[in-house]
Write a protein that holds these residues in place. Structure first.
Motif, mmCIF file in Angstrom:
data_model
loop_
_atom_site.group_PDB
_atom_site.id
_atom_site.type_symbol
_atom_site.label_atom_id
_atom_site.label_comp_id
_atom_site.label_asym_id
_atom_site.label_seq_id
_atom_site.Cartn_x
_atom_site.Cartn_y
_atom_site.Cartn_z
ATOM 1 N N LEU A 20 18.308 -5.708 15.459
ATOM 2 C CA LEU A 20 18.637 -6.190 14.123
ATOM 3 C C LEU A 20 17.126 -6.816 13.833
ATOM 4 O O LEU A 20 16.620 -6.494 12.338
ATOM 5 N N LEU A 21 16.723 -7.797 14.307
ATOM 6 C CA LEU A 21 15.596 -8.484 14.087
ATOM 7 C C LEU A 21 14.320 -7.622 14.092
ATOM 8 O O LEU A 21 13.414 -7.467 12.941
ATOM 9 N N THR A 22 14.111 -6.306 14.869
ATOM 10 C CA THR A 22 13.067 -5.682 14.951
ATOM 11 C C THR A 22 12.963 -4.727 13.675
ATOM 12 O O THR A 22 12.245 -4.106 13.127
ATOM 13 N N THR A 23 14.412 -4.271 13.222
ATOM 14 C CA THR A 23 14.711 -3.558 12.157
ATOM 15 C C THR A 23 13.940 -4.354 10.860
ATOM 16 O O THR A 23 13.416 -3.643 10.100
ATOM 17 N N ALA A 24 14.501 -5.309 10.697
ATOM 18 C CA ALA A 24 13.931 -6.161 9.616
ATOM 19 C C ALA A 24 12.373 -6.516 9.488
ATOM 20 O O ALA A 24 11.869 -6.059 8.603
ATOM 21 N N LEU A 25 11.884 -6.596 10.493
ATOM 22 C CA LEU A 25 10.337 -6.880 10.716
ATOM 23 C C LEU A 25 9.873 -5.408 10.398
ATOM 24 O O LEU A 25 8.668 -5.320 9.913
ATOM 25 N N THR A 27 10.763 -3.044 8.595
ATOM 26 C CA THR A 27 11.035 -2.921 6.812
ATOM 27 C C THR A 27 9.743 -3.729 6.240
ATOM 28 O O THR A 27 9.115 -3.288 5.384
ATOM 29 N N ALA A 28 9.804 -4.916 6.810
ATOM 30 C CA ALA A 28 8.314 -5.993 6.229
ATOM 31 C C ALA A 28 7.155 -5.078 6.551
ATOM 32 O O ALA A 28 6.412 -5.001 5.608
#
Length: 566
Positions: A20-25, A27-28
């Protein structure tokens, strides 16, 4: 080959949070890539137009400065995202590896001392150390790039489509070539990582066997004999490592060449249309900046392809161990539940063995076979102890019966009630486990024990005579496995440890305590058994010699039977 095993997300909680964290990063990162491209285009385009032949030379410096500030912010943002991916990736990888390692080792312990094929202690040791370490580069480098490919690449293509449909079409047509060649390389190198991990596990098992047998080799002056074997193991490890490196270089080189050609095709098309006036400069610069970003995640995925194969191979091996059924789960539940007998409950109780049968591994033999017995336990009061001998030929299943009584194995047929709780049993196996330290450390297990208690235990087991011959006495050093002590001395140390460390335990289990002892050592064991019986304890002893059998209050005959093949 699936790039992400769903079981990893189910088994390791840290892996879910990390994805989940890697997905958010990711996207950024995709947003910052687009912002950076437009900042470069709008900062550089007007300057090139104004300073080119035919330009008026007027540059809006304030606008250029604003776009340069945006460019600097985007660059800092991308650096921060990359730093966060690396930092939190390593944290998550450490947590995931530790979680899986704990599960694999715990499950291997639950499988018992006779695990199924593929879960041998040496294999599990190699998997839990060297094998699962391959998950770190997979989680830190490969998985983030895979998610960036799923996020950055489509977003970048859509932005390029809004700027220049021709370049977007070229990207869409050439992009499938990259995963195709990745699949082709994966097919060509199928099984490489599995074979490499199997090789490493085999090497680890053989090295552990050599280390375990080193004291015996030294005793016979043959410690230098395995040197050739060790060199052969090293050569096998070198070949396995070089095979992995060949896969890494092959995948990286092929995909670097392919993605470079794809970017070059887009760049040539943009350049030709720019020269002939078919495209404006600002969107052309933006497309040229974005074109490498379309393929960059795929290039990095390809360069980390070997991390993917190694990590997924280790994951599959870990899940193969975790999927093995635990056959002693019911006895384990009884042992750890509140219903387990207390020391008071064991004293004066009875062990009931009803048609107990265990199939010997790798043989068409039941050992023990259909054993039924009632074993009365000691009262726990002075003079009320009992000695129970387990008698039978070699291979009859006497040591297996001990494991059954301790709840370490579950019978294939029949039942045992109750299973002896571990915290109420002192167990001295044929080859006691002795850690490094002083004699005092080994006997006391690091606890504070009154000197008079130690002296009494040493006198009962004959350890006092051993201490008199050892330089330093209680402070004499002992190596791992009892190195520095003879077989008889190790047995005395183990008996003294049982006396000191389990004085409040009602049951003592001895597995062939006189197997490697001379007459004097045998007499020490007999005296110790008598002392335990006089103290009211129950002594279960695997015995061959008549002296121990003659001391027994009850003899349980254990036999094996061949099983007819179907």
């Amino acid at each position: 080959m699936r790039p992400l095993d769903p079981r990893l997300l189910r088994q390791a909680r840290a892996a879910r949070s990390y994805v989940l964290l890697t997905t958010a990063l990711g996207t950024a990162s995709a947003a910052l890539v687009v912002v950076q491209a437009f900042a470069i285009a709008f900062a550089l385009g007007p300057v090139v137009v104004a300073t080119s032949p035919g330009g008026d030379g007027a540059v809006d410096q304030a606008a250029v400065a604003r776009w340069l500030a945006v460019l600097a912010g985007a660059a800092v943002g991308r650096a921060a995202v990359a730093w966060a991916q690396e930092r939190f990736g390593r944290r998550a990888a450490t947590a995931v590896v530790a979680d899986l390692r704990e599960q694999v080792v715990g499950h291997a312990v639950a499988l018992g001392p006779r695990p199924p094929a593929g879960a041998a202690p040496s294999d599990v040791a190699t998997l839990a150390t060297r094998g699962l370490n391959d998950l770190e580069p997979y989680l830190v480098r490969f998985l983030p790039q895979l998610l960036l490919t799923a996020l950055v690449t489509p977003a970048t293509v859509l932005v390029v489509l809004g700027l220049d449909w021709v370049s977007a079409l070229i990207a869409v047509v050439t992009l499938p070539l990259v995963p195709f060649f990745m699949w082709l390389i994966g097919t060509m190198t199928a099984g490489t990582s599995e074979r490499r991990l199997a090789t490493v596990e085999r090497l680890g098992s053989q090295v552990l066997d050599l280390i375990a047998g080193l004291p015996t080799l030294r005793a016979f002056g043959r410690e230098f004999g395995p040197a050739a074997r060790v060199r052969a193991l090293g050569e096998s490890s070198r070949r396995a490592t070089m095979g992995t490196l060949r896969v890494a270089f092959l995948s990286g080189a092929v995909l670097e060449l392919l993605t470079t050609l794809c970017v070059a095709i887009i760049a040539v098309g943009v350049g030709l249309r720019l020269v002939h006036g078919g495209m404006e400069l600002v969107p052309a610069i933006a497309v040229l900046v974005l074109a490498p970003e379309i393929f960059l995640p795929l290039r990095r995925v390809g360069s980390e392809f070997h991390a993917s194969t190694d990590g997924l191979a280790a994951t599959r091996r870990a899940f193969a161990v975790l999927d093995l059924p635990v056959t002693d789960s019911s006895t384990d539940g009884e042992r750890t539940s509140g219903a387990a007998p207390t020391a008071t409950g064991l004293a004066g109780g009875t062990l009931v063995l009803d048609d107990v049968t265990v199939r010997a591994p790798g043989r068409d033999v039941d050992a023990p076979a259909h054993l039924t017995a009632r074993i009365a336990l000691g009262s726990g009061e002075p003079g009320g102890g009992r000695v129970v001998a387990l008698r039978g030929p070699s291979g009859a299943g006497k040591s297996t019966l001990v494991l059954l009584l301790l709840g370490l194995l579950r019978p294939d047929h029949g039942s045992i009630s109750p299973v002896l709780p571990w915290d109420q049993v002192a167990w001295v196996p044929q080859r006691p486990a002795i850690g490094p330290g002083t004699v005092r450390d080994v006997v006391t297990d690091g606890r504070e024990v009154p000197p008079e208690t130690l002296a009494a235990a040493a006198a009962t087991t004959g350890l006092d005579a051993v201490l008199a011959d050892l330089p330093g006495g209680w402070d004499a050093p002992v190596g791992l496995g009892g190195v520095g002590l003879s077989v008889g001395q190790r047995q005395r140390v183990a008996l003294a440890r049982a006396l000191v460390g389990a004085a409040d335990r009602p049951v003592v289990v001895l597995d062939e305590p006189t197997a490697h002892l001379d007459a004097r050592g045998e007499q020490v064991v007999l005296d110790t058994v008598r002392a335990w019986r006089e103290a009211g304890r129950t002594v279960l002893v695997v015995a061959h010699r008549a002296s121990l059998l003659g001391l027994a209050d009850q003899v349980v005959d254990v036999e094996a039977r061949e099983v007819a093949r179907a």
